[in-house]
Design a protein around this motif. Structure first.
Motif, PDB file in Angstrom:
ATOM      1  N   TYR A 201     -10.453   1.679  10.606  1.00 11.13           N
ATOM      2  CA  TYR A 201     -10.711   2.979  10.006  1.00 11.13           C
ATOM      3  C   TYR A 201      -9.459   3.848  10.146  1.00 11.13           C
ATOM      4  CZ  TYR A 201     -11.373   4.371  14.863  1.00 11.13           C
ATOM      5  OH  TYR A 201     -11.185   4.584  16.204  1.00 11.13           O
ATOM      6  N   ILE A 202      -9.442   4.969   9.440  1.00  9.58           N
ATOM      7  CA  ILE A 202      -8.331   5.922   9.526  1.00  9.58           C
ATOM      8  C   ILE A 202      -8.670   6.919  10.621  1.00  9.58           C
ATOM      9  CG2 ILE A 202      -6.926   7.592   8.268  1.00  9.58           C
ATOM     10  CD1 ILE A 202      -7.815   6.216   5.697  1.00  9.58           C
ATOM     11  N   GLU A 203      -7.916   6.882  11.687  1.00 13.41           N
ATOM     12  CA  GLU A 203      -8.287   7.635  12.876  1.00 13.41           C
ATOM     13  C   GLU A 203      -8.089   9.139  12.711  1.00 13.41           C
ATOM     14  OE1 GLU A 203      -7.598   6.890  17.542  1.00 13.41           O
ATOM     15  OE2 GLU A 203      -5.773   7.226  16.390  1.00 13.41           O
ATOM     16  N   ASN A 204      -7.010   9.564  12.082  1.00 13.10           N
ATOM     17  CA  ASN A 204      -6.670  10.997  12.037  1.00 13.10           C
ATOM     18  C   ASN A 204      -7.055  11.652  10.717  1.00 13.10           C
ATOM     19  OD1 ASN A 204      -4.718   9.447  10.702  1.00 13.10           O
ATOM     20  ND2 ASN A 204      -3.155  11.018  10.952  1.00 13.10           N
ATOM     21  N   GLU A 205      -8.040  11.130  10.045  1.00 16.98           N
ATOM     22  CA  GLU A 205      -8.444  11.698   8.762  1.00 16.98           C
ATOM     23  C   GLU A 205      -9.175  13.025   8.963  1.00 16.98           C
ATOM     24  OE1 GLU A 205     -11.166   8.980   7.034  1.00 16.98           O
ATOM     25  OE2 GLU A 205     -12.746   9.409   8.490  1.00 16.98           O
TER      26      GLU A 205
ATOM     27  N   ALA B 270      -8.017   9.683   1.328  1.00 17.62           N
ATOM     28  CA  ALA B 270      -8.065  10.254   2.672  1.00 17.62           C
ATOM     29  C   ALA B 270      -7.261  11.552   2.694  1.00 17.62           C
ATOM     30  CB  ALA B 270      -7.490   9.269   3.693  1.00 17.62           C
ATOM     31  N   GLY B 271      -7.839  12.557   3.337  1.00 20.57           N
ATOM     32  CA  GLY B 271      -7.151  13.831   3.517  1.00 20.57           C
ATOM     33  C   GLY B 271      -6.598  13.952   4.921  1.00 20.57           C
TER      34      GLY B 271
ATOM     35  N   LEU C 178      -0.766   8.235   8.525  1.00 20.22           N
ATOM     36  CA  LEU C 178      -2.023   7.502   8.360  1.00 20.22           C
ATOM     37  C   LEU C 178      -2.132   6.512   9.515  1.00 20.22           C
ATOM     38  CD1 LEU C 178      -1.953   6.823   4.530  1.00 20.22           C
ATOM     39  CD2 LEU C 178      -3.875   7.869   5.718  1.00 20.22           C
ATOM     40  N   LYS C 179      -3.054   6.747  10.425  1.00 25.14           N
ATOM     41  CA  LYS C 179      -3.220   5.892  11.594  1.00 25.14           C
ATOM     42  C   LYS C 179      -4.461   5.025  11.413  1.00 25.14           C
ATOM     43  CE  LYS C 179      -2.495   7.480  15.679  1.00 25.14           C
ATOM     44  NZ  LYS C 179      -2.564   8.270  16.925  1.00 25.14           N
TER      45      LYS C 179
END
Length: 457
Positions: free
Chosen positions: A136-140, A171-172, A191-192
């Motif tokens: 998943y994208i951690e810092n979204e 993703a924002g 994007l993490k």
């Protein structure tokens, strides 16, 4: 020999890879272009065998079966980037995850006769029967998987058990301000990607070396441009409770404030010039000078506060702040100069009055002494006194000059120094120094800011 239809078909797919921004999947196009004339290489019977195999529950991770670490190879194909409100950015991209699951190898396949062209599209109803990567994208700040006209999640199964899991995501992110080359700013958006369910020794994330991440698009806004991007491992990452694997795609965005240059710089320049015009008002016009200086200071502060409304919240002390602090210093210097000159004028006026009072007192004491002189003073003494007055007059000295020297000597050293200051000359010199200093600062500011760029960390 290939037929004309085959050639046209392959050329169409080839150009779709490089020129289409809305293709379903970059990997699928590359796979199909590698196929031979027989695109549908799997027979219906073989596909039935695969469908039957997919009905078996294989939802456990592959390392449960193999005992070895499962490596997930990631890749990204960026299709759109939007920079919002100078603080956030939206990224739309195809997200590919590739890994091997030996349990899903085709039962009828062997290592030599089967290749990448024998792929099978896994139907959605079988998604729960296979293990899918849980990254998943951690810092979204926000994200969504596109669902037009259906959910944009696809899974391809290859003959050797390799799975290709593709999603189309928007993703924002919140972007960090790293450096300023005013009126430009450099923002870094990260994007993490993390898989949090398993430790890194069980499941690891790596960037795909064959299908590398691609960021071929740019921003539609002329004020925003893509500066650079880099796909790396997460550095200094301690956000996860467990030692899980993490990857990072760093995108550097350069934002130009050129459209706001006139609104930022020109008003402050005019305010400083107005502060300089106050030097040409007579020092006696206290009300006019104070009002003009106060108005300039309030206008500068209002301009600084108003400009921050369209700048990022995390805009730190950079060239923007340096510019306004510099302008405010000049406005305050004009106020300080008039305060100093006015204070010196008032002080000198008071000292002159005090000096006149001391003269009058001394003259009064001399008159008193003369009346008390013995009336029987001889004519010889009168002649001597007249002779002394004649000598003083001949030497160009009078009794009043002696009295002036005595009065000045009664004052302290600081008072004598202040009494020697010519406020008119101070005004004259400060007019020139103010203008010259502002021009020099302008040259230094623009020389440094237009040739300096802080590198992102």
């Amino acid at each position: 020999m290939l037929s004309c239809i085959d050639i046209i078909f392959k050329l169409t797919l080839f150009f779709s890879v490089f020129f289409s921004r809305n293709m379903i999947s970059g990997i699928l196009c590359i796979i199909i272009t590698a196929l031979s004339r027989d695109v549908h290489s799997l027979t219906p019977a073989q596909r039935d065998v695969i469908e039957t195999m997919l009905q078996t529950d294989n939802s456990n991770p592959p390392f449960y079966h193999t005992g070895n670490q499962t490596e997930i190879r990631l890749s990204i194909y960026m299709t759109e980037m939007r920079f919002l409100d100078r603080t956030e950015a939206d990224f739309t991209f195809y997200y590919y995850q590739v890994w091997d699951d030996p349990r899903l190898k085709y039962p009828f396949a062997n290592d030599t006769a089967w290749g990448i062209k024998h792929y099978h599209v896994v139907r959605r109803k079988y998604f729960d029967n296979i293990w899918l990567a849980e990254s998943y994208i951690e810092n979204e700040l926000r994200s969504r998987v596109h669902d037009s006209t259906m959910s944009n999640r696809f899974v391809w199964l290859l003959s050797n058990g390799t799975l290709v899991y593709s999603m189309r995501i928007t993703a924002g992110l919140a972007c960090d301000l790293q450096g300023v080359l005013f009126p430009n700013a450099l923002f870094v958006c990260r994007l993490k990607f993390r898989i949090h369910s398993y430790t890194e020794d069980k499941v690891s994330l790596v960037w795909d070396t064959n299908l590398r991440p691609t960021v071929p698009v740019d921003f539609d806004n002329e004020e925003v441009s893509l500066d650079a991007w880099e796909a790396t491992q997460c550095t200094q990452d301690n956000s996860a409770v467990i030692d899980s694997s993490c990857l990072e795609l760093k995108v550097n965005i350069k934002v130009s404030f050129a459209s706001n240059v006139v609104r930022i710089f020109m008003p402050s320049i005019f305010i400083v010039v107005v502060g300089w015009l106050s030097f040409w008002i007579e020092r006696s016009e206290v009300s006019a000078r104070i009002k003009l200086g106060t108005l300039s200071m309030l206008a500068m502060i209002t301009e600084q506060v108003g400009t921050k409304f369209f700048l990022p919240v995390n805009f730190k002390v950079r060239s923007f702040e340096v510019w306004y602090i510099m302008s405010l210093v000049f406005v305050v210097a004009a106020m300080f100069e008039y305060t100093f000159v006015h204070a010196v004028d008032v002080f000198q006026t008071k000292m002159k009055r005090k000096e006149e009072q001391m003269k009058l007192r001394r003259k009064g004491s001399n008159v008193t002494m003369e009346t008390n002189v013995d009336s029987r003073t001889s004519s010889t003494n009168n002649l001597e006194m007249n002779a002394i007055d004649l000598v003083d007059t001949a030497n160009g000295k009078t009794s009043n000059m002696n009295e002036n020297v005595d009065v000045i000597n009664d004052f302290s050293f600081g008072v004598r120094f202040i009494m020697k200051i010519s406020t008119g000359r101070v005004e004259k010199y400060f007019r020139i120094m103010y203008a010259v200093a502002y021009i020099v600062v302008q040259i230094l500011f623009w020389t440094i800011c237009l040739n300096y760029e802080e590198l992102s960390k």
